[in-house]
Design an enzyme around this catalytic site. Structure first.
Site, PDB file in Angstrom:
ATOM      1  N   ASN A 194       0.874  -1.173   0.000  1.00 55.28           N
ATOM      2  CA  ASN A 194       0.000   0.000   0.000  1.00 55.28           C
ATOM      3  C   ASN A 194       0.910   1.221   0.000  1.00 55.28           C
ATOM      4  OD1 ASN A 194      -1.781   2.050   0.535  1.00 55.28           O
ATOM      5  ND2 ASN A 194      -2.330   1.348   2.601  1.00 55.28           N
ATOM      6  N   TRP A 195       1.043   1.831  -1.173  1.00 54.13           N
ATOM      7  CA  TRP A 195       2.001   2.940  -1.310  1.00 54.13           C
ATOM      8  C   TRP A 195       1.459   4.231  -0.709  1.00 54.13           C
ATOM      9  CZ3 TRP A 195       4.148   2.334  -7.043  1.00 54.13           C
ATOM     10  CH2 TRP A 195       4.762   1.087  -7.166  1.00 54.13           C
ATOM     11  N   LYS A 196       0.188   4.246  -0.359  1.00 56.75           N
ATOM     12  CA  LYS A 196      -0.443   5.448   0.219  1.00 56.75           C
ATOM     13  C   LYS A 196      -0.183   6.657  -0.687  1.00 56.75           C
ATOM     14  CE  LYS A 196      -0.254   3.258   4.695  1.00 56.75           C
ATOM     15  NZ  LYS A 196      -0.148   3.374   6.151  1.00 56.75           N
ATOM     16  N   GLY A 217       2.757  -1.145   4.343  1.00 57.35           N
ATOM     17  CA  GLY A 217       2.827   0.278   4.014  1.00 57.35           C
ATOM     18  C   GLY A 217       4.274   0.713   3.815  1.00 57.35           C
ATOM     19  N   GLY A 218       4.863   1.266   4.861  1.00 61.32           N
ATOM     20  CA  GLY A 218       6.205   1.845   4.773  1.00 61.32           C
ATOM     21  C   GLY A 218       7.229   0.963   4.080  1.00 61.32           C
ATOM     22  N   GLU A 276      -5.614  -5.027  10.440  1.00 58.57           N
ATOM     23  CA  GLU A 276      -4.574  -4.039  10.722  1.00 58.57           C
ATOM     24  C   GLU A 276      -4.885  -3.337  12.037  1.00 58.57           C
ATOM     25  OE1 GLU A 276      -2.498  -2.766   6.827  1.00 58.57           O
ATOM     26  OE2 GLU A 276      -4.247  -1.492   7.078  1.00 58.57           O
ATOM     27  N   HIS A 312      -9.502   1.366   4.606  1.00 55.23           N
ATOM     28  CA  HIS A 312      -8.253   1.463   5.360  1.00 55.23           C
ATOM     29  C   HIS A 312      -8.482   2.359   6.581  1.00 55.23           C
ATOM     30  CE1 HIS A 312      -4.172   2.592   6.434  1.00 55.23           C
ATOM     31  NE2 HIS A 312      -3.802   1.481   5.840  1.00 55.23           N
ATOM     32  N   SER A 372       3.265  -2.358  10.394  1.00 52.13           N
ATOM     33  CA  SER A 372       4.706  -2.455  10.607  1.00 52.13           C
ATOM     34  C   SER A 372       5.289  -3.830  10.247  1.00 52.13           C
ATOM     35  CB  SER A 372       5.065  -2.077  12.047  1.00 52.13           C
ATOM     36  OG  SER A 372       4.663  -0.742  12.310  1.00 52.13           O
ATOM     37  N   GLU A 426      -6.886   4.690   7.784  1.00 44.05           N
ATOM     38  CA  GLU A 426      -6.677   6.133   7.555  1.00 44.05           C
ATOM     39  C   GLU A 426      -7.916   6.756   6.930  1.00 44.05           C
ATOM     40  OE1 GLU A 426      -3.005   5.644   5.430  1.00 44.05           O
ATOM     41  OE2 GLU A 426      -2.027   5.064   7.302  1.00 44.05           O
ATOM     42  N   GLY A 478       2.369   2.067  10.902  1.00 42.80           N
ATOM     43  CA  GLY A 478       3.340   3.148  10.782  1.00 42.80           C
ATOM     44  C   GLY A 478       4.015   3.513  12.098  1.00 42.80           C
TER      45      GLY A 478
HETATM   46  P1  PGA Z   1       2.749   0.132   7.737  1.00 41.41           P
HETATM   47  O1  PGA Z   1       1.296   0.401   7.090  1.00 41.41           O
HETATM   48  O2  PGA Z   1       3.283  -1.121   7.127  1.00 41.41           O
HETATM   49  O3  PGA Z   1       3.553   1.350   7.334  1.00 41.41           O
HETATM   50  O4  PGA Z   1       2.555   0.023   9.205  1.00 41.41           O
HETATM   51  C1  PGA Z   1       0.417  -0.656   6.845  1.00 41.41           C
HETATM   52  C2  PGA Z   1      -0.867  -0.134   6.244  1.00 41.41           C
HETATM   53  O5  PGA Z   1      -1.294   0.967   6.611  1.00 41.41           O
HETATM   54  O6  PGA Z   1      -1.470  -0.782   5.364  1.00 41.41           O
END
Ligand code: PGA
Length: 254
Positions: A12-14, A237-238, A170, A98, A216, A100, A176
């Site tokens: 997930n490149w956000k 994500g990251g 999640e 998600h 994470s 967010e 994050g």
């Molecule tokens: P993260 O994000 O790996 O940076 O914790 C995961 C996500 O939000 O899908």
């Protein structure tokens, strides 16, 4: 790793990567991951990079996902993108709900369920995200929150549609933050989600559904998470923003 369900690991490149940066990343992934057959590999760039990444992954083992879509099919919805528009770029998956978006755009379970229904009509596979906050975990509300989110966000799906849906567990406190759920916490949540699916649908359907862990995920913790019986992949994500770390997560998971 030998599981009945094929692992699915998605990046997930956000809101990261210009077109040029997206191409650098995806071309690197193509090179490094060409031989991987054991895992479904998905990248979810921002909308603006879908066209370029879609062309780059043609004839590769990397599949394309989007990060969101509208609950409407067409019409006066300024700024929205419909499922059929994603299909034009050979998008196969779409992340829905998600945390967010639940937090910043106030997306509700009912809205996410409407989006999931639209996705299936267009033959897109939704990746539906659920997860508790730290306060909810500390208040012993994890199962209650997960059951509400799973029932609400998947309401109305048929068994066939459910089997084509991916769930991403999640925990919000792990996204994050560098804090990962312990393998025992992840396994317990995944098994619980599967038990809710069995009640909503039936045992056979629940057994088919792939449940990803997200929060994470890194090369160093991927393997122990993927070894859990009910963990069927990861939403990253990251660590999906660099060729090396995303490649290592996938290779360490096999
Ligand atoms: P993260 O994000 O790996 O940076 O914790 C995961 C996500 O939000 O899908």
């Amino acid at each position: 790793m030998n599981k009945d369900r094929k692992l699915i690991i998605a990046g997930n490149w956000k809101m990261n990567k210009t077109v040029a940066e997206a191409l650098d990343l995806v071309n690197g992934l193509k090179r490094e991951l060409a031989a991987v057959k054991e895992v479904d590999i998905v990248v979810c760039p921002p909308f603006t990079a879908l066209d370029a990444v879609s062309k780059a992954v043609l004839d590769s083992n990397i599949r394309l996902g989007a990060q969101n879509m509208s609950e409407h099919n067409v019409g006066a919805f300024t700024g929205e993108i419909a499922a059929v528009m994603l299909k034009e770029f050979s998008v196969r998956y779409v992340i829905l709900g998600h945390s967010e978006r639940r937090q910043y755009q106030h997306e509700s379970d009912a809205l996410i369920a409407r989006k999931a229904a639209c996705a299936h009509v267009a033959a897109l596979k939704p990746i539906v995200c659920v997860g508790e906050s730290l306060a909810e975990r500390e208040g012993n509300l994890t199962e209650k929150v997960l059951e509400t989110q799973v029932r609400g966000s998947l309401a109305g799906l048929t068994k066939e549609q459910m089997e084509e849906t991916v769930i991403a567990y999640e925990p919000v406190w792990a996204i994050g933050t560098g804090k990962t759920a312990t393998t025992a916490q992840a396994q317990a949540a995944h098994a619980f989600i599967r038990s809710v699916l069995a009640k909503m649908f039936d045992e056979a359907t629940a057994k088919q559904v792939r449940i990803q862990y997200g929060g994470s995920v890194k090369p160093t913790n991927a393997r122990e998470l993927m070894e859990q019986p009910d963990v069927d992949g990861a939403l990253v994500g990251g660590a999906s923003l660099e060729v090396r770390s995303f490649t290592d997560i996938i290779k360490n998971s096999i």
